[in-house]
Design a protein around this motif. Sequence first.
Motif, PDB file in Angstrom:
ATOM      1  N   VAL A   5       0.837  -1.198   0.000  1.00 43.66           N
ATOM      2  CA  VAL A   5       0.000   0.000   0.000  1.00 43.66           C
ATOM      3  C   VAL A   5       0.872   1.247   0.000  1.00 43.66           C
ATOM      4  O   VAL A   5       0.624   2.199  -0.746  1.00 43.66           O
ATOM      5  CB  VAL A   5      -0.944  -0.005   1.231  1.00 43.66           C
ATOM      6  CG1 VAL A   5      -1.601   1.332   1.429  1.00 43.66           C
ATOM      7  CG2 VAL A   5      -1.976  -1.094   1.084  1.00 43.66           C
ATOM      8  N   THR A   6       1.898   1.256   0.821  1.00 44.26           N
ATOM      9  CA  THR A   6       2.782   2.414   0.909  1.00 44.26           C
ATOM     10  C   THR A   6       3.487   2.658  -0.421  1.00 44.26           C
ATOM     11  O   THR A   6       3.603   3.806  -0.875  1.00 44.26           O
ATOM     12  CB  THR A   6       3.817   2.220   2.031  1.00 44.26           C
ATOM     13  OG1 THR A   6       3.097   2.021   3.265  1.00 44.26           O
ATOM     14  CG2 THR A   6       4.731   3.416   2.169  1.00 44.26           C
ATOM     15  N   ALA A   7       3.948   1.598  -1.069  1.00 43.17           N
ATOM     16  CA  ALA A   7       4.627   1.748  -2.366  1.00 43.17           C
ATOM     17  C   ALA A   7       3.686   2.331  -3.414  1.00 43.17           C
ATOM     18  O   ALA A   7       4.047   3.274  -4.137  1.00 43.17           O
ATOM     19  CB  ALA A   7       5.172   0.400  -2.829  1.00 43.17           C
ATOM     20  N   VAL A   8       2.473   1.816  -3.480  1.00 45.61           N
ATOM     21  CA  VAL A   8       1.517   2.302  -4.479  1.00 45.61           C
ATOM     22  C   VAL A   8       1.135   3.754  -4.212  1.00 45.61           C
ATOM     23  O   VAL A   8       1.132   4.583  -5.122  1.00 45.61           O
ATOM     24  CB  VAL A   8       0.262   1.394  -4.520  1.00 45.61           C
ATOM     25  CG1 VAL A   8      -0.849   2.025  -5.346  1.00 45.61           C
ATOM     26  CG2 VAL A   8       0.626   0.027  -5.069  1.00 45.61           C
ATOM     27  N   VAL A   9       0.824   4.083  -2.963  1.00 50.17           N
ATOM     28  CA  VAL A   9       0.440   5.452  -2.618  1.00 50.17           C
ATOM     29  C   VAL A   9       1.606   6.411  -2.865  1.00 50.17           C
ATOM     30  O   VAL A   9       1.428   7.510  -3.413  1.00 50.17           O
ATOM     31  CB  VAL A   9      -0.054   5.540  -1.157  1.00 50.17           C
ATOM     32  CG1 VAL A   9      -0.191   6.986  -0.707  1.00 50.17           C
ATOM     33  CG2 VAL A   9      -1.369   4.804  -1.002  1.00 50.17           C
ATOM     34  N   GLY A  10       2.798   6.007  -2.500  1.00 52.01           N
ATOM     35  CA  GLY A  10       3.967   6.857  -2.713  1.00 52.01           C
ATOM     36  C   GLY A  10       4.239   7.127  -4.179  1.00 52.01           C
ATOM     37  O   GLY A  10       4.465   8.273  -4.591  1.00 52.01           O
TER      38      GLY A  10
ATOM     39  N   MET B  97       3.111   6.208   6.684  1.00 52.20           N
ATOM     40  CA  MET B  97       2.188   5.380   5.894  1.00 52.20           C
ATOM     41  C   MET B  97       2.304   3.907   6.272  1.00 52.20           C
ATOM     42  O   MET B  97       1.290   3.216   6.414  1.00 52.20           O
ATOM     43  CB  MET B  97       2.465   5.542   4.396  1.00 52.20           C
ATOM     44  CG  MET B  97       1.921   6.800   3.783  1.00 52.20           C
ATOM     45  SD  MET B  97       0.135   6.829   3.706  1.00 52.20           S
ATOM     46  CE  MET B  97      -0.196   5.421   2.654  1.00 52.20           C
ATOM     47  N   ILE B  98       3.524   3.415   6.417  1.00 51.64           N
ATOM     48  CA  ILE B  98       3.720   2.014   6.809  1.00 51.64           C
ATOM     49  C   ILE B  98       3.130   1.780   8.195  1.00 51.64           C
ATOM     50  O   ILE B  98       2.429   0.787   8.427  1.00 51.64           O
ATOM     51  CB  ILE B  98       5.209   1.616   6.764  1.00 51.64           C
ATOM     52  CG1 ILE B  98       5.699   1.590   5.320  1.00 51.64           C
ATOM     53  CG2 ILE B  98       5.436   0.263   7.437  1.00 51.64           C
ATOM     54  CD1 ILE B  98       7.204   1.429   5.176  1.00 51.64           C
ATOM     55  N   ALA B  99       3.386   2.700   9.131  1.00 57.65           N
ATOM     56  CA  ALA B  99       2.859   2.550  10.491  1.00 57.65           C
ATOM     57  C   ALA B  99       1.332   2.548  10.484  1.00 57.65           C
ATOM     58  O   ALA B  99       0.699   1.722  11.152  1.00 57.65           O
ATOM     59  CB  ALA B  99       3.389   3.669  11.380  1.00 57.65           C
TER      60      ALA B  99
END
Length: 165
Positions: free
Chosen positions: A53-58, A102-104
């Motif tokens: 999720v973090t990779a896609v959002v970033g 975001m990861i947290a």
Amino acid sequence: MVIILLGLALIISLERGLSGTSVVGDAMFILAGLSRATFANLQKRWQLPAMDVTAVVGIAGLVALVPAYLIVRGPDALMKLSPAMLVAQVSVQGLLSGVIAMIAFATSVRLLGAAQAATFPALVPDFALLIGLPLTGEALSMPQIFGLMALGLGLLTVLRAARMQ
């Protein structure tokens, strides 16, 4: 949740008045909260891993916002920044806020559930006010003090209700 909304309303504070920029700023803050809640619920529904999720959002944010920024502000705005300021902004805004936060948050959605995890961003105004006090030298107004207390009480109420289920 009503207590949390009351706390936010008090922190926004009616004594500040309704100028054009404050209304837009408040609306953006509310929109950010709704976006975060939507994100949490969709991540939970789709069972998405935090790193993915973090990779896609970033990447999506980078692809959408960098060209828009360059069109609106131009590359000169970045070139005017000192290298130290640029590194500081990339580190704090990009790494800490963009990746680690975001990861947290995505991990908290997986571990706590969307409803509980979505309540924690309500602490942002609390932390912004408390961290800002020594930096700005400003004092809190009475509505802001009551707002901080209401947000804390609202968060505890939500967490207690979730534990009882």
